[in-house]
Design a protein around this motif. Structure first.
Motif, PDB file in Angstrom:
ATOM      1  N   ARG A   3       0.830  -1.212   0.000  1.00 29.15           N
ATOM      2  CA  ARG A   3       0.000   0.000   0.000  1.00 29.15           C
ATOM      3  C   ARG A   3       0.865   1.263   0.000  1.00 29.15           C
ATOM      4  NH1 ARG A   3      -5.108   0.015  -1.418  1.00 29.15           N
ATOM      5  NH2 ARG A   3      -6.108   0.999   0.376  1.00 29.15           N
ATOM      6  N   VAL A   4       2.014   1.219   0.682  1.00 27.81           N
ATOM      7  CA  VAL A   4       2.874   2.402   0.715  1.00 27.81           C
ATOM      8  C   VAL A   4       3.432   2.693  -0.673  1.00 27.81           C
ATOM      9  CG1 VAL A   4       5.012   3.371   1.643  1.00 27.81           C
ATOM     10  CG2 VAL A   4       3.457   2.114   3.153  1.00 27.81           C
ATOM     11  N   GLN A   5       3.851   1.642  -1.385  1.00 29.97           N
ATOM     12  CA  GLN A   5       4.357   1.840  -2.742  1.00 29.97           C
ATOM     13  C   GLN A   5       3.255   2.385  -3.653  1.00 29.97           C
ATOM     14  OE1 GLN A   5       4.934  -0.756  -0.872  1.00 29.97           O
ATOM     15  NE2 GLN A   5       7.168  -1.050  -0.786  1.00 29.97           N
ATOM     16  N   GLN A   6       2.027   1.843  -3.494  1.00 32.27           N
ATOM     17  CA  GLN A   6       0.904   2.358  -4.283  1.00 32.27           C
ATOM     18  C   GLN A   6       0.657   3.840  -3.969  1.00 32.27           C
ATOM     19  OE1 GLN A   6      -2.355  -0.219  -3.276  1.00 32.27           O
ATOM     20  NE2 GLN A   6      -1.837  -1.750  -4.833  1.00 32.27           N
ATOM     21  N   LYS A  13       1.821  10.688  -9.370  1.00 28.62           N
ATOM     22  CA  LYS A  13       0.916  10.880 -10.494  1.00 28.62           C
ATOM     23  C   LYS A  13       0.032  12.112 -10.332  1.00 28.62           C
ATOM     24  CE  LYS A  13      -2.970   8.683 -12.925  1.00 28.62           C
ATOM     25  NZ  LYS A  13      -3.836   7.476 -13.001  1.00 28.62           N
ATOM     26  N   HIS A  14      -0.589  12.257  -9.164  1.00 28.54           N
ATOM     27  CA  HIS A  14      -1.586  13.319  -8.991  1.00 28.54           C
ATOM     28  C   HIS A  14      -1.043  14.589  -8.332  1.00 28.54           C
ATOM     29  CE1 HIS A  14      -5.106  11.113 -10.383  1.00 28.54           C
ATOM     30  NE2 HIS A  14      -4.658  10.049  -9.725  1.00 28.54           N
ATOM     31  N   PHE A  15       0.009  14.455  -7.516  1.00 26.75           N
ATOM     32  CA  PHE A  15       0.483  15.625  -6.776  1.00 26.75           C
ATOM     33  C   PHE A  15       1.881  16.068  -7.196  1.00 26.75           C
ATOM     34  CE2 PHE A  15      -2.698  13.482  -4.190  1.00 26.75           C
ATOM     35  CZ  PHE A  15      -3.544  14.538  -3.848  1.00 26.75           C
ATOM     36  N   GLY A  16       2.580  15.238  -7.957  1.00 30.35           N
ATOM     37  CA  GLY A  16       3.875  15.644  -8.499  1.00 30.35           C
ATOM     38  C   GLY A  16       5.029  15.605  -7.525  1.00 30.35           C
ATOM     39  N   CYS A  50      -2.722  14.529   3.390  1.00 28.78           N
ATOM     40  CA  CYS A  50      -2.872  13.341   4.237  1.00 28.78           C
ATOM     41  C   CYS A  50      -4.257  12.708   4.116  1.00 28.78           C
ATOM     42  CB  CYS A  50      -2.584  13.687   5.697  1.00 28.78           C
ATOM     43  SG  CYS A  50      -0.843  14.030   6.039  1.00 28.78           S
ATOM     44  N   TYR A  51      -5.277  13.496   3.746  1.00 28.56           N
ATOM     45  CA  TYR A  51      -6.597  12.884   3.521  1.00 28.56           C
ATOM     46  C   TYR A  51      -6.957  12.843   2.038  1.00 28.56           C
ATOM     47  CZ  TYR A  51      -8.279  17.783   3.645  1.00 28.56           C
ATOM     48  OH  TYR A  51      -8.468  19.120   3.422  1.00 28.56           O
ATOM     49  N   GLN A  52      -6.385  13.757   1.250  1.00 28.53           N
ATOM     50  CA  GLN A  52      -6.708  13.764  -0.176  1.00 28.53           C
ATOM     51  C   GLN A  52      -6.158  12.520  -0.874  1.00 28.53           C
ATOM     52  OE1 GLN A  52      -5.073  17.510  -1.449  1.00 28.53           O
ATOM     53  NE2 GLN A  52      -6.894  18.684  -0.848  1.00 28.53           N
ATOM     54  N   LEU A  53      -4.926  12.143  -0.555  1.00 29.45           N
ATOM     55  CA  LEU A  53      -4.318  10.994  -1.227  1.00 29.45           C
ATOM     56  C   LEU A  53      -5.036   9.686  -0.884  1.00 29.45           C
ATOM     57  CD1 LEU A  53      -0.575  10.388  -1.868  1.00 29.45           C
ATOM     58  CD2 LEU A  53      -1.996   8.526  -1.045  1.00 29.45           C
ATOM     59  N   ARG A  82      -5.714  19.070 -10.998  1.00 26.50           N
ATOM     60  CA  ARG A  82      -4.884  17.858 -11.039  1.00 26.50           C
ATOM     61  C   ARG A  82      -5.645  16.669 -11.641  1.00 26.50           C
ATOM     62  NH1 ARG A  82      -3.276  19.781  -5.608  1.00 26.50           N
ATOM     63  NH2 ARG A  82      -1.089  20.453  -5.742  1.00 26.50           N
ATOM     64  N   GLY A  83      -6.833  16.929 -12.127  1.00 28.04           N
ATOM     65  CA  GLY A  83      -7.618  15.860 -12.723  1.00 28.04           C
ATOM     66  C   GLY A  83      -8.345  15.001 -11.719  1.00 28.04           C
ATOM     67  N   ILE A  84      -8.512  15.484 -10.493  1.00 27.30           N
ATOM     68  CA  ILE A  84      -9.182  14.725  -9.432  1.00 27.30           C
ATOM     69  C   ILE A  84     -10.634  15.197  -9.334  1.00 27.30           C
ATOM     70  CG2 ILE A  84      -9.215  14.234  -6.954  1.00 27.30           C
ATOM     71  CD1 ILE A  84      -6.161  14.741  -6.975  1.00 27.30           C
ATOM     72  N   PRO A  85     -11.632  14.311  -9.463  1.00 23.32           N
ATOM     73  CA  PRO A  85     -13.046  14.723  -9.360  1.00 23.32           C
ATOM     74  C   PRO A  85     -13.380  15.168  -7.935  1.00 23.32           C
ATOM     75  CG  PRO A  85     -12.872  12.328  -9.549  1.00 23.32           C
ATOM     76  CD  PRO A  85     -11.488  12.860  -9.734  1.00 23.32           C
TER      77      PRO A  85
END
Length: 707
Positions: A3-6, A13-16, A50-53, A82-85
């Protein structure tokens, strides 16, 4: 793949970002393990991620409770970029807009939805979420749920029952500042189940915390110009709207670009002010504490508290908005004990006595019509009640009665006022069931918070170490950056004339104290009043108390206020005097100080030689305030001349020519030449040569040839 690697893949991908900062990985892991989580992380520490990811990695939608609509919009816009709905639900939207977001939630087509806490007032809203798969409830600014916190908001109190109504989903709570008591209260109010608790990075290694003791408001104005000149970009926090407007007017006169922000402005005006600051259109914001929650401008180089804040928590959270880019930043409290009166007023307003709550209820009940409704605004209720009343206390009393189910407030169609309705008209004031013990406890804690601010200001140790201990955090070493750490204290044996001056100062303390024995003295006055007495200040409060008749009145007048202030600091550092904390901080003569005063002991002292004027030097003219200028017409002409000079220099800030205080003194003194003008504080040799001649021409009644 673990899970940490994911999570790292999602992070890139989403936060750069290539990797997590500080405790972010542990917090994200805890949430992904579906453990209730409480996070105390300072401003700029990366709480949102911390909650968005985790929200992106879990099935369902994450509801984020956030108190500010402007902050919600910023967060949602950033996520969508960032392409996040993502979406939001708050009072700024119409029903169709809210329904659109609810439909997306039901169809599982959105990952994060920001919700204002007041939405949960309506049971229908909570019911509308029953068909939604909720992955997590994330509570931002979680200290708002605790009555013991520094920014308690009643709408947050519903969130504990909301968690239950939603089927107890995974719950996480985030805040920048919380004492151990507040942390426990957050867990209890939300019913967190064996939560993981993370307290991360309280120490801000790039911030310098400082306190300047101020005697007069004009000195605050001078210090503000110095801070702006030195650091450029920053926030000036004021305690009241009136102060915001006064400081803004001064900066405007001096040509300093800034925005002003307070609750008296309309929503659109506040949003415009915040946008101007965030888009870097202006370098300075002057604001009440309502400004800044969620402010994400990284280049803020200073934060100045123009007046005393209500708590150490508020000071640290607001100061923490500086230096979010990790570069050095400067934080300063302009501490004037008289400002405590404003915070005392706020504490009184936030904590009405049970007697006052019953009195307000009795008045409302007596003014209701046959439908048990009343349509008087709070200000009129305040004026109609007997005696002197704090309008804040009346408003708070109504809030208590609403939360206890005795009243309800409602909008009046076509009117800009709210009505009040009795929900239990059969109950009279004596029959109200009120939590008197809890109300008294909250008042005590609020007063303790205010007392802690005074203690912080008077503390003679590393500012950051003191703050960390206040929050129950371990202290490994002093910061090395604050005003206390930066002081170069070199104690030495005093010369005979210096020792006499010290004895006079100690005698001034003794003369304004009660004497129990040769070495035991009971204080009666604070440091500022004692210093004013030694300086022979023309102050009605001194003469009314008969203090101008003391033999020590004016005994050190020739040494000046700055010297006396530094001397008192040195006396306190040497243990000759000490601050006794109580309702007011009083200055006590210690046994050691008494022995030195009587000449029985010698003492090594950090003598403030740099502040002591040479005997032959002429004193600079005292700083004047523009409000006190006698020749208002000449003052206006001097301001107009300064404006012409500014334009000729490419709209240079006014204070780089002459601040208002200097022009006020020139208008009053009317110096005939440069030597006379240089007695004004703020005019040195360089300005006397380059800028002053045109002003002397104008004072002499001639039109300046050059500007």
């Amino acid at each position: 793949m673990g899970r940490v690697q994911q999570a790292r893949q999602v992070l890139r991908k989403h936060f750069g970002f290539d990797d997590f900062r500080d405790a972010q990985q542990q917090v994200v892991s805890s949430i992904l393990e579906r453990r209730d989580t409480l996070v105390i992380m300072p401003t700029g520490g990366g709480k949102s991620l911390c909650y968005q990811l985790p929200a992106l990695m879990m099935d369902g939608v994450t509801l984020v409770v956030s108190p500010l609509i402007a902050l919600m919009k910023d967060q949602v816009d950033a996520l969508r970029a960032r392409g996040i709905p993502a979406g939001m639900i708050n009072s700024s939207q119409n029903w169709e807009e809210q329904k659109e977001v609810l439909d997306l939630m039901r169809r599982d087509e959105i990952k994060l939805v920001y919700v204002s806490p007041e939405r949960f007032r309506a049971a229908s809203f909570t019911r509308s979420l029953e068909t939604t798969r909720i992955a997590m409830l994330a509570i931002d600014e979680a200290h708002c749920i605790s009555q013991w916190g520094h920014d308690f908001r009643p709408d947050y109190m519903r969130l504990g029952s909301v968690v239950e109504q939603l089927g107890r989903p995974l719950c996480s709570a985030f805040t920048a500042t919380a004492t151990p008591d507040v942390r426990e209260d957050i867990q209890r109010q939300l019913g967190l189940r064996e939560p993981s608790v993370f307290v991360s990075g309280f120490a801000r290694d790039n911030l310098s915390f400082n306190v300047s003791e101020i005697d007069r408001k004009i000195d605050k104005s001078v210090r503000l110009r110095e801070l702006i000149d030195a650091y450029g970009t920053g926030i000036i926090y004021c305690a009241t709207r009136k102060s915001v407007e006064a400081v803004s007017a001064e900066l405007r006169e001096d040509g300093i670009a800034h925005c002003a922000y307070h609750a008296g402005l309309s929503n659109s005006e506040r949003e415009a002010a915040q946008e101007r600051f965030m888009r870097r259109e202006v370098p300075v914001a002057v604001a009440t504490s309502a400004f800044g929650m969620g402010i994400d401008r990284a280049d803020i180089r200073f934060v100045c508290h123009y007046e005393m804040p209500g708590s150490v928590e508020a000071f640290y959270q607001e100061a923490g908005r500086a230096g979010r880019d990790g570069k050095p930043a400067y934080c300063e409290l302009l501490f004037m004990y008289a400002d405590k009166r404003v915070q005392d007023f706020f504490v009184e307003g936030a904590n009405p006595e049970v007697r006052k709550i019953r009195e307000v209820y009795d008045f409302i009940r007596s003014r209701c019509n046959d439908q048990h409704e009343m349509f008087l605004p709070v200000d009129e209720i305040t004026e109609a009640l007997p005696g002197r009343n704090n309008p804040m206390a009346v408003h708070t009393a109504i809030g208590h009665l609403v939360r206890r189910g005795y009243l309800e407030r409602f909008d009046v169609p076509g009117e800009q006022l709210r009505g009040t309705r009795l929900l239990k008209p059969e109950v009279d004031a004596r029959g109200l069931e009120l939590p008197e013990a809890d109300l008294l406890e909250k008042r005590r804690r609020d007063l303790d918070k205010l007392k802690a601010v005074v203690q912080m200001a008077y503390a003679k140790e590393c500012r950051q170490s003191w703050i960390l201990r206040y929050f129950g955090e371990p202290v490994e070493k002093d910061c090395g950056r604050c005003d206390q750490c930066s002081r170069e204290s070199v104690a030495r044996t005093l010369l005979p004339d210096e020792f006499v001056i010290l004895q006079k100062a100690l005698s001034g303390v003794a003369r304004m104290s009660y004497r129990h024995s040769r070495y035991e003295w009971q204080p009666r006055y604070g440091r500022t009043k004692i210093m004013h007495c030694l300086l022979g200040k023309n102050d009605a409060r001194l003469t009314q108390s008969g203090l101008d008749e003391l033999p020590t009145f004016g005994i050190l007048q020739e040494l000046g206020a700055k010297f006396i202030s530094r001397l008192f600091e040195a006396m306190e550092e040497a243990g000759l005097v000490e601050i006794e904390q109580g309702e007011y901080p009083l200055l006590r003569l210690t046994e050691s100080g008494a022995r030195v005063m009587f000449g029985e002991d010698e003492v090594a002292l950090d003598w403030p030689e740099a502040a002591r004027p040479a005997p032959s030097r002429k004193k600079k003219a005292a700083v004047a305030s523009p409000d006190d200028v006698q020749d208002r017409e000449l003052y206006r002409k001097l301001v107009a001349l300064r404006d012409r000079m500014r334009r000729a220099r490419g709209n240079a800030p006014a204070y780089t020519i002459f601040p208002n205080a200097v022009l006020a003194q020139l208008a009053d003194l009317k110096p005939a030449d440069a030597d006379a003008a240089m007695q004004v504080k703020g005019i040195g040799p360089a300005k006397a040569e380059s800028i002053l001649p045109a002003f002397l021409e104008l004072i002499a009644g001639r039109e300046p040839e050059e500007v």
